[in-house]
Design a protein around this motif. Sequence first.
Motif, PDB file in Angstrom:
ATOM      1  N   ALA A  53     -57.361  42.325  11.039  1.00  0.00           N
ATOM      2  CA  ALA A  53     -56.700  43.345  10.537  1.00  0.00           C
ATOM      3  C   ALA A  53     -57.596  44.541  10.809  1.00  0.00           C
ATOM      4  CB  ALA A  53     -56.497  43.396   9.234  1.00  0.00           C
ATOM      5  N   PRO A  54     -58.974  44.744  10.836  1.00  0.00           N
ATOM      6  CA  PRO A  54     -59.580  45.983  11.101  1.00  0.00           C
ATOM      7  C   PRO A  54     -59.265  46.330  12.517  1.00  0.00           C
ATOM      8  CG  PRO A  54     -61.118  44.206   9.945  1.00  0.00           C
ATOM      9  CD  PRO A  54     -59.686  43.658  10.507  1.00  0.00           C
ATOM     10  N   PHE A  55     -58.848  45.643  13.415  1.00  0.00           N
ATOM     11  CA  PHE A  55     -58.542  46.277  14.919  1.00  0.00           C
ATOM     12  C   PHE A  55     -57.066  46.798  14.850  1.00  0.00           C
ATOM     13  CE2 PHE A  55     -61.452  42.366  15.410  1.00  0.00           C
ATOM     14  CZ  PHE A  55     -62.394  43.115  16.259  1.00  0.00           C
ATOM     15  N   GLY A  56     -56.252  46.507  13.960  1.00  0.00           N
ATOM     16  CA  GLY A  56     -55.056  47.290  13.878  1.00  0.00           C
ATOM     17  C   GLY A  56     -53.865  46.265  14.393  1.00  0.00           C
ATOM     18  N   THR A  57     -52.721  46.850  14.590  1.00  0.00           N
ATOM     19  CA  THR A  57     -51.536  45.885  15.018  1.00  0.00           C
ATOM     20  C   THR A  57     -51.652  45.802  16.328  1.00  0.00           C
ATOM     21  OG1 THR A  57     -50.087  47.805  15.281  1.00  0.00           O
ATOM     22  CG2 THR A  57     -50.081  46.386  13.104  1.00  0.00           C
ATOM     23  N   ILE A  58     -52.825  46.436  17.199  1.00  0.00           N
ATOM     24  CA  ILE A  58     -53.110  45.828  18.693  1.00  0.00           C
ATOM     25  C   ILE A  58     -53.253  44.460  18.720  1.00  0.00           C
ATOM     26  CG2 ILE A  58     -55.325  46.552  18.525  1.00  0.00           C
ATOM     27  CD1 ILE A  58     -54.820  47.731  21.467  1.00  0.00           C
ATOM     28  N   SER A  59     -53.901  43.638  17.604  1.00  0.00           N
ATOM     29  CA  SER A  59     -54.284  42.282  17.544  1.00  0.00           C
ATOM     30  C   SER A  59     -53.081  41.418  17.791  1.00  0.00           C
ATOM     31  CB  SER A  59     -55.006  42.036  16.225  1.00  0.00           C
ATOM     32  OG  SER A  59     -54.280  42.278  15.284  1.00  0.00           O
ATOM     33  N   LEU A  60     -51.859  41.906  17.494  1.00  0.00           N
ATOM     34  CA  LEU A  60     -50.717  41.080  17.835  1.00  0.00           C
ATOM     35  C   LEU A  60     -50.428  40.936  19.237  1.00  0.00           C
ATOM     36  CD1 LEU A  60     -48.023  42.615  15.162  1.00  0.00           C
ATOM     37  CD2 LEU A  60     -49.555  40.444  14.956  1.00  0.00           C
ATOM     38  N   VAL A  61     -50.960  41.936  20.185  1.00  0.00           N
ATOM     39  CA  VAL A  61     -50.757  41.927  21.558  1.00  0.00           C
ATOM     40  C   VAL A  61     -51.812  40.849  22.043  1.00  0.00           C
ATOM     41  CG1 VAL A  61     -51.353  43.318  23.627  1.00  0.00           C
ATOM     42  CG2 VAL A  61     -50.270  44.426  21.851  1.00  0.00           C
ATOM     43  N   ALA A  62     -52.895  40.944  21.297  1.00  0.00           N
ATOM     44  CA  ALA A  62     -53.949  39.831  21.521  1.00  0.00           C
ATOM     45  C   ALA A  62     -53.377  38.465  21.337  1.00  0.00           C
ATOM     46  CB  ALA A  62     -55.367  40.182  20.603  1.00  0.00           C
ATOM     47  N   PHE A  63     -52.616  38.346  20.336  1.00  0.00           N
ATOM     48  CA  PHE A  63     -52.037  37.104  19.965  1.00  0.00           C
ATOM     49  C   PHE A  63     -50.973  36.541  21.048  1.00  0.00           C
ATOM     50  CE2 PHE A  63     -52.463  35.753  15.303  1.00  0.00           C
ATOM     51  CZ  PHE A  63     -52.360  34.344  15.674  1.00  0.00           C
ATOM     52  N   GLY A  64     -50.279  37.483  21.377  1.00  0.00           N
ATOM     53  CA  GLY A  64     -49.496  37.240  22.684  1.00  0.00           C
ATOM     54  C   GLY A  64     -50.041  36.728  23.870  1.00  0.00           C
ATOM     55  N   VAL A  65     -50.902  37.459  24.165  1.00  0.00           N
ATOM     56  CA  VAL A  65     -52.052  37.123  25.390  1.00  0.00           C
ATOM     57  C   VAL A  65     -52.687  35.769  25.177  1.00  0.00           C
ATOM     58  CG1 VAL A  65     -53.846  37.622  26.650  1.00  0.00           C
ATOM     59  CG2 VAL A  65     -52.125  39.341  26.016  1.00  0.00           C
ATOM     60  N   LEU A  66     -53.218  35.449  24.008  1.00  0.00           N
ATOM     61  CA  LEU A  66     -53.871  34.285  23.605  1.00  0.00           C
ATOM     62  C   LEU A  66     -52.831  33.087  23.775  1.00  0.00           C
ATOM     63  CD1 LEU A  66     -56.548  33.392  22.841  1.00  0.00           C
ATOM     64  CD2 LEU A  66     -55.910  33.602  20.433  1.00  0.00           C
ATOM     65  N   THR A  67     -51.706  33.259  23.174  1.00  0.00           N
ATOM     66  CA  THR A  67     -50.716  32.099  23.267  1.00  0.00           C
ATOM     67  C   THR A  67     -50.196  31.761  24.691  1.00  0.00           C
ATOM     68  OG1 THR A  67     -49.529  33.051  21.302  1.00  0.00           O
ATOM     69  CG2 THR A  67     -48.346  31.685  22.516  1.00  0.00           C
ATOM     70  N   VAL A  68     -50.095  32.855  25.750  1.00  0.00           N
ATOM     71  CA  VAL A  68     -49.837  32.398  27.012  1.00  0.00           C
ATOM     72  C   VAL A  68     -51.173  31.604  27.634  1.00  0.00           C
ATOM     73  CG1 VAL A  68     -49.462  33.549  29.410  1.00  0.00           C
ATOM     74  CG2 VAL A  68     -48.311  34.385  27.377  1.00  0.00           C
ATOM     75  N   GLY A  69     -52.464  31.887  27.306  1.00  0.00           N
ATOM     76  CA  GLY A  69     -53.467  31.542  27.666  1.00  0.00           C
ATOM     77  C   GLY A  69     -53.731  30.086  27.238  1.00  0.00           C
ATOM     78  N   ALA A  70     -53.456  30.007  25.977  1.00  0.00           N
ATOM     79  CA  ALA A  70     -53.600  28.644  25.220  1.00  0.00           C
ATOM     80  C   ALA A  70     -52.472  27.478  26.096  1.00  0.00           C
ATOM     81  CB  ALA A  70     -53.101  28.787  23.885  1.00  0.00           C
ATOM     82  N   ILE A  71     -51.480  27.852  26.078  1.00  0.00           N
ATOM     83  CA  ILE A  71     -50.318  27.109  26.828  1.00  0.00           C
ATOM     84  C   ILE A  71     -50.538  26.800  28.215  1.00  0.00           C
ATOM     85  CG2 ILE A  71     -47.958  26.822  27.581  1.00  0.00           C
ATOM     86  CD1 ILE A  71     -46.982  28.672  24.931  1.00  0.00           C
ATOM     87  N   ALA A  72     -51.187  27.600  28.933  1.00  0.00           N
ATOM     88  CA  ALA A  72     -51.744  27.306  30.052  1.00  0.00           C
ATOM     89  C   ALA A  72     -52.827  26.390  30.049  1.00  0.00           C
ATOM     90  CB  ALA A  72     -52.193  28.681  31.133  1.00  0.00           C
ATOM     91  N   LEU A  73     -53.755  26.594  29.189  1.00  0.00           N
ATOM     92  CA  LEU A  73     -54.678  25.418  28.880  1.00  0.00           C
ATOM     93  C   LEU A  73     -54.268  24.232  28.653  1.00  0.00           C
ATOM     94  CD1 LEU A  73     -57.607  27.256  26.907  1.00  0.00           C
ATOM     95  CD2 LEU A  73     -57.945  25.981  28.953  1.00  0.00           C
ATOM     96  N   ALA A  74     -53.333  24.082  27.718  1.00  0.00           N
ATOM     97  CA  ALA A  74     -52.661  22.908  27.347  1.00  0.00           C
ATOM     98  C   ALA A  74     -52.097  22.179  28.540  1.00  0.00           C
ATOM     99  CB  ALA A  74     -51.494  23.045  26.306  1.00  0.00           C
ATOM    100  N   LEU A  75     -51.356  23.109  29.300  1.00  0.00           N
ATOM    101  CA  LEU A  75     -50.542  22.482  30.621  1.00  0.00           C
ATOM    102  C   LEU A  75     -51.860  21.813  31.525  1.00  0.00           C
ATOM    103  CD1 LEU A  75     -48.034  25.139  31.329  1.00  0.00           C
ATOM    104  CD2 LEU A  75     -47.517  22.652  30.652  1.00  0.00           C
ATOM    105  N   VAL A  76     -53.007  22.367  31.642  1.00  0.00           N
ATOM    106  CA  VAL A  76     -53.950  22.101  32.533  1.00  0.00           C
ATOM    107  C   VAL A  76     -54.661  20.802  31.965  1.00  0.00           C
ATOM    108  CG1 VAL A  76     -56.311  22.224  33.402  1.00  0.00           C
ATOM    109  CG2 VAL A  76     -54.448  24.119  33.570  1.00  0.00           C
ATOM    110  N   PHE A  77     -54.858  20.665  30.553  1.00  0.00           N
ATOM    111  CA  PHE A  77     -55.313  19.587  29.981  1.00  0.00           C
ATOM    112  C   PHE A  77     -54.416  18.240  30.124  1.00  0.00           C
ATOM    113  CE2 PHE A  77     -58.412  22.175  27.420  1.00  0.00           C
ATOM    114  CZ  PHE A  77     -59.418  21.641  28.036  1.00  0.00           C
TER     115      PHE A  77
END
Length: 461
Positions: A53-77
């Motif tokens: 929360a201290p970073f503001g709602t821009i952290s929701l953007v980070a959540f979206g990017v992180l989700t894409v990256g996590a799914i890419a990792l999941a597919l690789v694994f």
Amino acid sequence: MPHTGTVTKPAPAPQHEELPSKHDRRFGLPVATALVMGNIIGGGIFLLPASVAPFGTISLVAFGVLTVGAIALALVFGRLARRHPRTGGPYVYAREAFGDFAGFLASWSYWITTWVSNAALAVAAVGYLDVLLPLHGSRFWTIVAALTVQWLPALANLAGTRYVGAVQLVSTVLKFAPLLLVAVGGLFSFHADNLGPFRASGDSSLGAVSASAAILLFSYLGVESASVSAGEVRDPERNVGRATVLGTGLAALLYLLCTVAVFGTVAHDRLVDSSAPLSDAVNAMFGGTWGGTAVAIAAIVSMLGALNGWTLLSAQTPYAAAKDGLFPAVFTKKKRGTPTVGVLVAVTLASLLTVYNYTAGSAGVFETLVLVTTFTATVPYLLATAAQIYFLLSGQGHRVSGPRLARDMVLALAAFGFSLWLVGGAGYAAVYQGVLFLFAGVLVYAWMAARKKRVAGDTTD
């Protein structure tokens, strides 16, 4: 002979395997998926909305990017596990590609991640336990509570893998009700005025996204859970990949909905200081405190389930390395299907770390522990994705399907770049502490490699 650049072949399986017992049972697809989801949806979603929360709602953007990256990792694994269906996950892949030292670094770093994560989960659980019992007024009882929530899952693991699977499945089911309540209820109680500023930290947009993503990564740790425990999964060539992708995708969807709901129902200035943000969100939705109390109970159950799964992983990784002579042999000891020494060592180290962080009086204990695991988790992620790139580029047909080469290469490069980006987002302090943890392992490797060489020499003589 010493390693000269050729790939070291995994050690053959022991001649005398432990006979299965009624306590030792392999996981099917539902339990493997529950293991992935249970480890991903642990303490993170219940506490991290307040942490970012201290970073503001821009952290929701980070959540979206992180989700894409996590799914890419999941597919690789998933693809790696299909070719190497052995217990150990990233350790197995790194060792197959680059030899003993790379395998050891992956195993050591991942092992650190597991027990430091357990300490962080215990801290998060105490935050929700405080909703039910006034613990924070007493440091002694806070420590007792944190240690209790670590040792209960450890005892479940020592009882055997049969009970680990049962606990994991039940806790995963129980945690869904309150999370769905927050996700759906937040849509009807959402107020844009609660969101606060888009960029609240004063950092650049890229810096804020990277920093918040580094904290949020903790809530995605566990994408590799099924691959690490591949030896305990039925039909691992098929089920590990399916469980990894399915578990990660469902967890990611629930994460995004819950985070948006919390941001829209709890005022930003209050959310920054909250120790139980989902409880505050439910109280804001329905009024009173009954909803928050129910969520707190569910959060504790969820974290106990996550601790149950992480405790298993904290034993499986050194077990796989010890079978190859890269960890002390004592880690290979199993009872009722569980590497008992690995469980006991990990829970003891996590307990000591928990006590130290509370007695040292440091602020932001949860965030500090989370950022350390962010760095240590990226090391095996980087090595595993690099191993996939190596397998693809080396043209080893038995490891990759030719028609899928381009797609798999894009996924592997995306997962590698994503992991590297997270190292930068962890910050100097976390990288500094993480490197110290990592380099401490070099001495352990030197000891184990020398011992392995000496034993090989004696055998030759």
